[in-house]
Structures are given as C-alpha cells and as structure tokens.
Scaffold this active site. Structure first.
Site, PDB file in Angstrom:
ATOM      1  N   VAL A  11      23.007  37.853 -34.276  1.00 54.22           N
ATOM      2  CA  VAL A  11      22.297  38.922 -34.992  1.00 54.22           C
ATOM      3  C   VAL A  11      22.452  38.753 -36.504  1.00 54.22           C
ATOM      4  CG1 VAL A  11      22.173  41.420 -35.383  1.00 54.22           C
ATOM      5  CG2 VAL A  11      22.554  40.535 -33.075  1.00 54.22           C
ATOM      6  N   ASP A  30      32.026  36.241 -42.519  1.00 56.63           N
ATOM      7  CA  ASP A  30      32.542  36.311 -41.147  1.00 56.63           C
ATOM      8  C   ASP A  30      34.056  36.103 -41.223  1.00 56.63           C
ATOM      9  OD1 ASP A  30      31.082  35.664 -38.109  1.00 56.63           O
ATOM     10  OD2 ASP A  30      33.243  35.351 -38.360  1.00 56.63           O
ATOM     11  N   THR A 121      24.921  46.555 -31.733  1.00 54.34           N
ATOM     12  CA  THR A 121      24.596  47.544 -30.695  1.00 54.34           C
ATOM     13  C   THR A 121      25.824  48.400 -30.436  1.00 54.34           C
ATOM     14  OG1 THR A 121      23.081  45.970 -29.720  1.00 54.34           O
ATOM     15  CG2 THR A 121      23.799  47.785 -28.318  1.00 54.34           C
ATOM     16  N   GLU A 152      18.824  46.206 -33.635  1.00 50.83           N
ATOM     17  CA  GLU A 152      17.977  45.009 -33.576  1.00 50.83           C
ATOM     18  C   GLU A 152      17.422  44.874 -32.162  1.00 50.83           C
ATOM     19  OE1 GLU A 152      20.887  43.081 -31.090  1.00 50.83           O
ATOM     20  OE2 GLU A 152      18.895  42.308 -31.587  1.00 50.83           O
ATOM     21  N   LEU A 154      16.225  41.731 -31.153  1.00 55.52           N
ATOM     22  CA  LEU A 154      15.999  40.273 -31.151  1.00 55.52           C
ATOM     23  C   LEU A 154      16.322  39.718 -29.775  1.00 55.52           C
ATOM     24  CD1 LEU A 154      17.851  39.425 -34.516  1.00 55.52           C
ATOM     25  CD2 LEU A 154      15.447  40.076 -34.205  1.00 55.52           C
ATOM     26  N   ALA A 271      11.291  38.138 -10.517  1.00 59.05           N
ATOM     27  CA  ALA A 271      12.438  38.141  -9.594  1.00 59.05           C
ATOM     28  C   ALA A 271      13.167  36.817  -9.660  1.00 59.05           C
ATOM     29  CB  ALA A 271      11.924  38.384  -8.179  1.00 59.05           C
ATOM     30  N   GLY A 272      14.423  36.832  -9.257  1.00 57.49           N
ATOM     31  CA  GLY A 272      15.193  35.580  -9.231  1.00 57.49           C
ATOM     32  C   GLY A 272      16.673  35.856  -9.303  1.00 57.49           C
ATOM     33  N   CYS A 279      23.744  40.642 -23.899  1.00 57.24           N
ATOM     34  CA  CYS A 279      23.163  41.933 -24.291  1.00 57.24           C
ATOM     35  C   CYS A 279      22.922  42.828 -23.088  1.00 57.24           C
ATOM     36  CB  CYS A 279      21.878  41.714 -25.077  1.00 57.24           C
ATOM     37  SG  CYS A 279      22.195  40.986 -26.666  1.00 57.24           S
ATOM     38  N   LYS A 282      25.986  43.874 -20.867  1.00 52.85           N
ATOM     39  CA  LYS A 282      27.028  44.694 -21.516  1.00 52.85           C
ATOM     40  C   LYS A 282      26.460  45.998 -22.034  1.00 52.85           C
ATOM     41  CE  LYS A 282      27.240  42.835 -26.240  1.00 52.85           C
ATOM     42  NZ  LYS A 282      26.847  44.043 -26.961  1.00 52.85           N
TER      43      LYS A 282
HETATM   44  C1  UDX Z   1      17.634  41.162 -24.675  1.00 51.08           C
HETATM   45  C2  UDX Z   1      16.460  42.054 -25.030  1.00 51.08           C
HETATM   46  O1  UDX Z   1      15.267  41.481 -24.514  1.00 51.08           O
HETATM   47  C3  UDX Z   1      16.353  42.163 -26.552  1.00 51.08           C
HETATM   48  O2  UDX Z   1      15.308  43.050 -26.890  1.00 51.08           O
HETATM   49  C4  UDX Z   1      17.668  42.707 -27.088  1.00 51.08           C
HETATM   50  O3  UDX Z   1      17.640  42.820 -28.497  1.00 51.08           O
HETATM   51  C5  UDX Z   1      18.809  41.783 -26.704  1.00 51.08           C
HETATM   52  O4  UDX Z   1      18.855  41.643 -25.273  1.00 51.08           O
HETATM   53  P1  UDX Z   1      18.159  38.598 -24.546  1.00 51.08           P
HETATM   54  O5  UDX Z   1      19.508  39.049 -24.066  1.00 51.08           O
HETATM   55  O6  UDX Z   1      18.080  37.530 -25.572  1.00 51.08           O
HETATM   56  O7  UDX Z   1      17.357  39.878 -25.162  1.00 51.08           O
HETATM   57  O8  UDX Z   1      17.389  38.050 -23.290  1.00 51.08           O
HETATM   58  P2  UDX Z   1      16.115  38.483 -22.448  1.00 51.08           P
HETATM   59  O9  UDX Z   1      14.991  37.650 -22.837  1.00 51.08           O
HETATM   60  O10 UDX Z   1      15.967  39.959 -22.490  1.00 51.08           O
HETATM   61  O11 UDX Z   1      16.552  38.070 -20.956  1.00 51.08           O
HETATM   62  C6  UDX Z   1      17.733  38.660 -20.445  1.00 51.08           C
HETATM   63  C7  UDX Z   1      17.959  38.133 -19.048  1.00 51.08           C
HETATM   64  O12 UDX Z   1      16.975  38.664 -18.158  1.00 51.08           O
HETATM   65  C8  UDX Z   1      17.907  36.617 -18.894  1.00 51.08           C
HETATM   66  O13 UDX Z   1      18.997  36.206 -18.091  1.00 51.08           O
HETATM   67  C9  UDX Z   1      16.596  36.374 -18.168  1.00 51.08           C
HETATM   68  O14 UDX Z   1      16.676  35.227 -17.327  1.00 51.08           O
HETATM   69  C10 UDX Z   1      16.476  37.627 -17.329  1.00 51.08           C
HETATM   70  N1  UDX Z   1      15.104  37.978 -16.957  1.00 51.08           N
HETATM   71  C11 UDX Z   1      14.212  38.264 -17.934  1.00 51.08           C
HETATM   72  C12 UDX Z   1      14.760  38.061 -15.605  1.00 51.08           C
HETATM   73  O15 UDX Z   1      15.573  37.804 -14.723  1.00 51.08           O
HETATM   74  N2  UDX Z   1      13.498  38.445 -15.259  1.00 51.08           N
HETATM   75  C13 UDX Z   1      12.567  38.741 -16.220  1.00 51.08           C
HETATM   76  O16 UDX Z   1      11.444  39.063 -15.859  1.00 51.08           O
HETATM   77  C14 UDX Z   1      12.929  38.638 -17.595  1.00 51.08           C
END
Ligand code: UDX
Length: 461
Positions: A11, A30, A121, A152, A154, A271-272, A279, A282
C-alpha cells in the site's frame, strides 16, 4: 503538498509513488532498514506490475525519496499517510501495535500542525484511538493534529492502475478544512493529471471517480464492508459449485447468467480454491471480531470463512479419490501465489494445499512465474522449476492452483506426453473440460460435470 508515507509495503509503495507522480513531494519511510536500503538502490522488494515505471520516474525527478529516519520524514511533512501493516493477531483481531507505535512517534516528533491519514485497513473506531494517542503523546508546542481515514481499494497485480483509476475515493473527515485539503491532494487524480504507465501515452478518458466524504467511523467500515462482501460473493459461488457437482449443473454457466443481472454483477463469482491474500481473509476475520465486540453476530461472514476454508479440504478429497494412495505419488503444482500477477503467497490456498500433500507423503514439484522465491522460504525442501513441462514430467497428477495466463497457453498435448498419468485437477476452473477430455486427460475441477454427461453448453466461457 509535502507528504510523508510511513510503511513501504504494497500500500505505502504504490500510494507514495502514485502521489508523487500526481505532483506531490513525497518522503517514504519504513522501520525495516534493509527495505529502505534496497529502495534507495532502486530495487523494489515486491512484484507489482508497472510500479517500477512510476517509481523510477518520480525518484529520478526527485519527487519521491526514501529514508529510514521516520522522525525527519514526519517533521518535514504537512500530511502523513499511515500505511503500516495491521496483521491478524492470534485471536483474529487486527493487531494495531504498528499503528500505535507510529502514532506515538508522530506525536513526539511533530512541531507543526499536521493532517494524519490512516490508509492501513483498520477496524472502525481506530481513528478515535489514533486521535487520543496523538493528543496524549504530543510534546512540542506548535504541534496540532487532524485525523482522517482514507482507505485504499488497491488489488495486488493491478494496484497502480487501481490508484490512478479508482472507482471511488473515500475520505472520513471531521471538518471542512480536512475535506478541502484532501480534495486538493487528490485533485490531480480526479482530473487525470498524471502519466499513467498502464495506458501510455494517454489514458482513456478517465471516468471521474466518486469522491465520497463521510465520517471517520463510516470510512473505516466501508473498507471492511467492501472486502468482506467480495469474500461473501466468492463463497456463495463456491457453494453453488458444490450444488452443481451434486445436481449436474455447470457453475460457470450458472454464475455467468446470475452475474448478468446488474444488481449482482459477474465479478467475484468465480468458483474454485477460494480467496487468499493478505487482505480478504484477514479483513473478514477482523470484521467478525469487530462485530462480536460490538454485540453483533456476523454469521454471514463466519459462514463465508467456513466455506472458504473448506475449499482446500475438497481439493484434497478430489486428489485422494483420483490417486487412492498419495504416498510417494509424484504431484506437480502449477501456481503458488494467491492469485495471478503477484508474487504474494501470504494466506495463499496453494500453500495449505502443498502442506497437506507433503503431509500425505506425496512428492511435490512446483512452479510459479513469480512466487517461487517466497515459497522457498516456506518449503525449502520442495523441488521447484521455472519450467511447467519439467514439473509435469513423470507426474501422477498435475494441480492447477493459480490461474496464471502462462498456464492457459501451455502445450497440453506435450504436458500429457510428459505425465506418468494424464490427470489434471484444475482448482481454478481455468481450462475447458471438453478440450482437456479430448486431449485424453482425466480432468477434474469445481462444479463442472463431465462434458459427456452435460448438455453441450452454448455459452462461451
Ligand atoms: C482485495 C480487494 O479486491 C481490494 O479491493 C482490496 O483493496 C484488497 O483486497 P487482493 O487481496 O489484491 O484485493 O485480491 P483480489 O483480487 O480481491 O482476490 C482475492 C482472492 O480472491 C484471490 O485469492 C483470488 O484468487 C480470489 N478470487 C477472486 C476468487 O476465488 N474468485 C473470484 O471470483 C475472484
């Protein structure tokens, strides 16, 4: 504006670089001196597409610099962004000790008025604690503090693009002055005055993001509420997959059609193996704890968590059912990162899968385009290869755990010829069942029946 960014993780690094690109004068700091030394030497400690382009430019133009001297960074800034980690403690609640340490340092070192922004967060009402800590530990005349929340949104792998092209910018403030100051700070982003490395040489006309002004508590809740709803959607899709496996539906087709309703939306219904990363898991855990403390039972999220944890069990059941005996079986793993386009393996489902395979006595070889170095620290004895075909060689099963584009484009005929047994277990529903069956594979995935048994689906997915 003169900004200080405290915390050079995903971040802080992205926010600091992009705010410098937007025209501000940024000092990033940092408490990990080796991380600062690496950054000062131009080495970026994380894999985040496009971050290098932005960071190199603003460092070269002198708009972003790194220092280990947090006190100096704070003293020289009008606005301080707190971007330190808030990892889960043993109880699952967010560990806010880094926030508390930084708050005391800011209070001690500041000699002039400052706006302190919590970007990490944090659970709702952290802003109150932050204000109190700043007030109690302030010890210089002339120092005064306003606090704001600016969560954020992101996503790893697209963080730079997400920063320059946000759907919305959310600020939690307590007065008009702070609102105006943050509008001014984000004006270049709102008006598109920046060199976006993703769409060089020019961005598509940026849809002006919504600028949401609310209270600090609401802004803190918006972050938790957003992330946990994304997790809820994913677990909902995963229960649909379980149903499809028993009732003969195809979860890709079900979720695709469900997602065509604009009130639902098609994203985050894949699904999967479920969600990982530092993020979603937690934030959901912290939100459940926050709700419990507030006397609200967030059963929906407890169920979201339970369904998500179950994905690994279900994958291992599929593997065991197919292999019968796991001991000494050669198992290839394609993908370790928690999702494609990142090297981050924190709370990645693949890590738990590998742990379980090893515990069953299987011989595991793994590959990942970016995450192998980090995986080595967790599984030093594992066999790694940058070549997926080598990972397939002699394998009794190949598990696709992260849907890297590189894996979609593999020569699956060649993969098949390398394997001792042509068994693919696609934990991310990335490949097409009919194609894999036609290539002679035994192909398993989540919630998608054998094409032989299913009506030929006319949806392209
Ligand atoms: C997430 C939020 O999307 C973001 O807005 C926030 O700021 C930080 O946390 P991130 O953790 O980078 O971002 O990953 P993200 O793209 O959300 O995917 C999270 C997890 O969900 C991954 O393990 C991904 O494989 C899984 N996922 C995502 C699924 O299993 N199915 C989906 O349809 C989408």
């Amino acid at each position: 504006m003169k900004l200080a960014v405290i915390g050079c993780g995903y971040v802080g690094l992205v926010s600091g670089s992009c705010l410098a690109e937007a025209g501000h004068d940024v000092v990033a700091t940092d408490n990990d001196a080796s991380r600062i030394a690496a950054l000062q030497a131009g080495k970026i400690p994380i894999y985040e597409p496009n971050l290098d382009k932005v960071l190199d430019t603003v460092v070269r133009e002198g708009r972003l610099r790194f220092t280990s001297d947090c006190a100096q960074a704070v003293r020289g800034a009008d606005v301080v962004f707190i971007c330190v980690g808030t990892p889960p403690s043993e109880t699952g609640e967010a560990d806010l000790s880094a926030i508390d340490n930084v708050a005391r340092l800011i209070a001690k070192e500041s000699r002039s008025p400052k706006l302190i922004i919590e970007k990490s967060t944090v659970p709702a009402q952290t802003g109150e604690q932050l204000k109190r800590a700043l007030h109690v530990y302030a010890n210089n005349a002339g120092a005064s503090f306003r606090v704001a929340s600016n969560p954020e949104f992101l996503r790893e792998g697209t963080a730079v693009e997400d920063f320059f092209h946000p759907d919305r910018i959310v600020i939690g403030v307590e007065d008009k002055e702070t609102e105006q100051q943050l509008r001014e700070l984000y004006r270049p982003i709102l008006e598109g005055h920046f060199r976006c490395p993703v769409h060089q040489p020019n961005c598509p006309p940026a849809a002006t993001p919504d600028f949401v002004v609310t209270t600090i508590a609401s802004a803190e809740l918006i972050k938790h509420a957003s992330n946990s709803f994304l997790g809820l959607k994913i677990s909902y899709a995963n229960v649909l997959a379980d149903l499809c496996e028993r009732l003969g539906g195809n979860v890709d087709e079900v979720t695709r059609a469900v997602g065509l309703d604009p009130r639902i939306g098609g994203q985050f219904l894949k699904a999967g193996l479920g969600f990982g990363g530092f993020c979603l898991p937690k934030d959901i855990q912290a939100f459940i704890k926050l709700a419990d403390r507030a006397g609200v039972d967030f059963g929906l999220l407890k169920e979201t968590e339970r369904v998500n944890k179950q994905r690994v069990d279900q994958l291992l059941e599929k593997v065991k059912k197919a292999l019968w005996v796991m001991k000494n079986k050669q198992i290839g793993v394609l993908g370790i990162a928690f999702k494609p386009n990142t090297d981050d393996i924190r709370l990645a489902p693949a890590i738990e899968v590998i742990r379980r395979l090893l515990a069953e006595g299987a011989v595991v070889r793994a590959t990942d385009p970016e995450a192998m170095e980090r995986a080595r620290a967790v599984f030093p004895g594992l066999c790694y290869s940058a070549d997926p075909y080598e990972v397939a060689r002699g394998a009794d099963a190949l598990l696709l755990l992260t849907e890297w584009e590189q894996f979609r484009r593999l020569d699956w005929k060649r993969i098949r010829s390398e394997m001792a047994r042509a068994l693919i277990i696609d934990a991310r529903n990335m490949l097409r069942p009919a194609e894999m069956k036609a290539l002679g594979f035994e192909y398993l995935s989540f919630g998608r029946p054998d094409p032989a048994g299913a009506a030929a689906s006319n949806t392209s997915n």
